[in-house]
Design a protein around this motif. Sequence first.
Motif, PDB file in Angstrom:
ATOM      1  N   LEU A   1      -8.440  -2.334  -1.610  1.00  0.00           N
ATOM      2  CA  LEU A   1      -7.765  -0.995  -2.028  1.00  0.00           C
ATOM      3  C   LEU A   1      -6.866  -1.134  -3.258  1.00  0.00           C
ATOM      4  O   LEU A   1      -7.274  -0.456  -4.160  1.00  0.00           O
ATOM      5  CB  LEU A   1      -6.801  -0.485  -0.793  1.00  0.00           C
ATOM      6  CG  LEU A   1      -7.467   0.297   0.352  1.00  0.00           C
ATOM      7  CD1 LEU A   1      -6.402   0.577   1.175  1.00  0.00           C
ATOM      8  CD2 LEU A   1      -8.278   1.665  -0.206  1.00  0.00           C
ATOM      9  N   VAL A   2      -6.354  -2.321  -3.370  1.00  0.00           N
ATOM     10  CA  VAL A   2      -5.454  -2.507  -4.741  1.00  0.00           C
ATOM     11  C   VAL A   2      -6.510  -2.442  -5.893  1.00  0.00           C
ATOM     12  O   VAL A   2      -6.244  -2.304  -6.853  1.00  0.00           O
ATOM     13  CB  VAL A   2      -4.604  -3.441  -4.527  1.00  0.00           C
ATOM     14  CG1 VAL A   2      -4.037  -4.033  -5.742  1.00  0.00           C
ATOM     15  CG2 VAL A   2      -3.432  -3.251  -3.540  1.00  0.00           C
ATOM     16  N   ALA A   3      -7.432  -3.225  -5.668  1.00  0.00           N
ATOM     17  CA  ALA A   3      -8.534  -3.582  -6.768  1.00  0.00           C
ATOM     18  C   ALA A   3      -9.104  -2.183  -6.989  1.00  0.00           C
ATOM     19  O   ALA A   3      -9.312  -1.949  -8.361  1.00  0.00           O
ATOM     20  CB  ALA A   3      -9.534  -4.513  -6.264  1.00  0.00           C
TER      21      ALA A   3
ATOM     22  N   THR B   1      -8.418   9.188   7.967  1.00  0.00           N
ATOM     23  CA  THR B   1      -8.034   8.849   6.473  1.00  0.00           C
ATOM     24  C   THR B   1      -8.078  10.302   5.662  1.00  0.00           C
ATOM     25  O   THR B   1      -7.423  10.481   4.880  1.00  0.00           O
ATOM     26  CB  THR B   1      -8.762   7.592   5.796  1.00  0.00           C
ATOM     27  OG1 THR B   1      -8.865   6.526   6.705  1.00  0.00           O
ATOM     28  CG2 THR B   1      -8.681   7.627   4.361  1.00  0.00           C
ATOM     29  N   LEU B   2      -9.447  10.666   5.905  1.00  0.00           N
ATOM     30  CA  LEU B   2      -9.735  12.067   5.188  1.00  0.00           C
ATOM     31  C   LEU B   2      -8.667  13.183   5.422  1.00  0.00           C
ATOM     32  O   LEU B   2      -8.315  14.004   4.500  1.00  0.00           O
ATOM     33  CB  LEU B   2     -11.308  12.551   5.378  1.00  0.00           C
ATOM     34  CG  LEU B   2     -12.178  11.403   5.022  1.00  0.00           C
ATOM     35  CD1 LEU B   2     -13.642  11.780   5.265  1.00  0.00           C
ATOM     36  CD2 LEU B   2     -11.992  11.354   3.455  1.00  0.00           C
TER      37      LEU B   2
ATOM     38  N   LEU C   1      -4.203   6.559   0.760  1.00  0.00           N
ATOM     39  CA  LEU C   1      -3.859   5.317   0.791  1.00  0.00           C
ATOM     40  C   LEU C   1      -2.958   4.906   2.024  1.00  0.00           C
ATOM     41  O   LEU C   1      -2.971   3.956   2.614  1.00  0.00           O
ATOM     42  CB  LEU C   1      -3.152   4.810  -0.612  1.00  0.00           C
ATOM     43  CG  LEU C   1      -3.160   3.804  -1.018  1.00  0.00           C
ATOM     44  CD1 LEU C   1      -4.825   3.419  -1.381  1.00  0.00           C
ATOM     45  CD2 LEU C   1      -2.541   3.717  -2.507  1.00  0.00           C
ATOM     46  N   GLY C   2      -1.936   5.830   2.187  1.00  0.00           N
ATOM     47  CA  GLY C   2      -0.871   5.727   3.251  1.00  0.00           C
ATOM     48  C   GLY C   2      -1.487   5.565   4.699  1.00  0.00           C
ATOM     49  O   GLY C   2      -1.242   4.668   5.452  1.00  0.00           O
TER      50      GLY C   2
ATOM     51  N   LEU D   1       0.633  -1.228   0.225  1.00  0.00           N
ATOM     52  CA  LEU D   1      -0.010  -0.091  -0.014  1.00  0.00           C
ATOM     53  C   LEU D   1       0.842   1.230  -0.055  1.00  0.00           C
ATOM     54  O   LEU D   1       0.758   2.198  -0.721  1.00  0.00           O
ATOM     55  CB  LEU D   1      -0.908  -0.081   1.174  1.00  0.00           C
ATOM     56  CG  LEU D   1      -1.994  -1.019   1.216  1.00  0.00           C
ATOM     57  CD1 LEU D   1      -2.905  -0.849   2.371  1.00  0.00           C
ATOM     58  CD2 LEU D   1      -2.893  -0.697  -0.235  1.00  0.00           C
ATOM     59  N   VAL D   2       1.958   1.152   0.863  1.00  0.00           N
ATOM     60  CA  VAL D   2       2.790   2.434   0.724  1.00  0.00           C
ATOM     61  C   VAL D   2       3.499   2.563  -0.545  1.00  0.00           C
ATOM     62  O   VAL D   2       3.801   3.637  -1.287  1.00  0.00           O
ATOM     63  CB  VAL D   2       3.940   2.159   1.894  1.00  0.00           C
ATOM     64  CG1 VAL D   2       4.792   3.516   2.104  1.00  0.00           C
ATOM     65  CG2 VAL D   2       3.277   1.965   3.061  1.00  0.00           C
ATOM     66  N   GLY D   3       3.737   1.360  -1.047  1.00  0.00           N
ATOM     67  CA  GLY D   3       4.638   1.555  -2.446  1.00  0.00           C
ATOM     68  C   GLY D   3       3.737   1.860  -3.398  1.00  0.00           C
ATOM     69  O   GLY D   3       3.934   2.738  -4.378  1.00  0.00           O
TER      70      GLY D   3
END
Lengths: 291, 255
Positions: free
Chosen positions: A151-153, A69-70, A199-200, A21-23
Amino acid sequence: MLEQIFQFLVTGITVGSIYALVGLGFALIYNASDVVNFAQGEFVMLGAMSAIALLAAGLPLPLAAIAATLLTALVGLLLERFAIEPAKGASVITTIIITIGAAIFLRGVASLLWGKNSLPLPAFSGNEPIQLGGATLLPQSLWVLGGTVVLVALIHAFLNRTLLGKALLACSVNRAAAQLVGINVQIMLRLAYGLSAGLGAVAGILVAPITFSSYEAGIMLGLKGFSAAIVGGIGNPMGAVAGGLLLGVLEALGAGLVSSGYKDAIAFMFVLMVLFFEPTGLFGHKVAERV
Amino acid sequence: MPSNSPPTINSSSTRDAREPLLEITGLNSHYGPVQVIHDISLSVHSGELVALVGGNGAGKTTLLHTLSSLHPPSAGTIRFAGHDITRWPAHRIVATGICQVPEGRQVFAPLSVEDNLRLGAYRQHRDSGWVRQEMERVYHLFPILDERRQQLAGTLSGGQQQMLAIGRALLGRPRLLLLDEPSMGLAPLLVEEIFRVIVELNTQGVTILLVEQNARAALAIAGRGYILETGRIVKTAPAAELLADDDVRRAYLGY
């Protein structure tokens, strides 16, 4: 022995998901601007720390996580608007140094706001270990894995299925041509920073119950995420995801089979080897263009 | 040869009768301390095909970059369809209908032909019916692109990339199409094909400013022409006159 290796794999994939996710965050900003954003790790830390703080302030956990997150996404946007945008036209190196400055600044603010101790976030659904074919799994690991998959999807669909996602890609491929079809490059950059920061933050919140978080938690996570992006071929979002998983698994195997003291060394050695033998990363675009 | 010269060309007294679609006045442009564009004035009327010819380094590309706001002018004004667009940002210029086919095609190499066209319609995407229709028109104009919809743009040949670049600009719904050296690096047969399409587009009503080093080919299809030398307009006349002009012939046509 086999059970042990299975255990290492499970641990590795969990940690690797976070690196992924960080990447992915690194890859998004790199894609939009050719800049490596070294404040990416700080986004992870900010997500975790502000979730912890909001929880302590009385918000229920799901709400605290969403708000954190926001909030972090907003910080990413503001960073772009007030630190990156004024340096418009500066070289990529200059911009990268700005992001390093921003990282130090964010770390400083975090240490002032929340002190220097490691703080925990409660696990989302308890700490009762789950047995899985001889390996032990924390329920939080499932949250990490599930969150990463979703998240990746989503990001993958965004980049490949939507006009906005393709426009983001177009900015990275050819900025002038992107402007000539009417893409507002500035807005795209803000979008990339906001998205990466969000995302981070999610990565940080997902992993905080396992690793705890502190004002400097972003340094190592940032470096590992950066490594994941490099291994996967920087600028290739799904490569970064694969790179993160690979890095996590190697690290866990190294820590388990050799010594946990060498955990980070093994990860970074691997990055060096990849750069040595495959400088564009394992899944990087070969640099070739028809003229 | 299309007869698209407006009646106002040779008589400055009737010029006010109809405001040009594009009017550049006293434009100057610098790269750092180096002045590349000197005091250029140029106009294009609706429906015209105007050629701007000049050698390497004459400032042709800089002029187009300034027009599309990829590069800021240091002085002068650019008016388009009644608006002063001199300081507008690039995306707004595209939205108002100035679409450029850049030098060297500049297609989005890792994206498919279809995605390149879709991105061309970035400012028009809300009008999905029009976009679909216009995409079909582009595929009809360039059948080879139709066969390669899913192919990555970077793997197309130079000529096909040029066609894609033109198609991409058409999807921006141009009121003025800027073409920067569309003949560059192409075989003579392909140049002919591309120029045939340019004429066809113009006959269909697209106003075109064609910037070319290939002066003969460009002036042969244009109604009017400008000669650019080291950043200055040195001559402007109907294209047929320029083709017959001795100075122009010696300098640009080589006979």
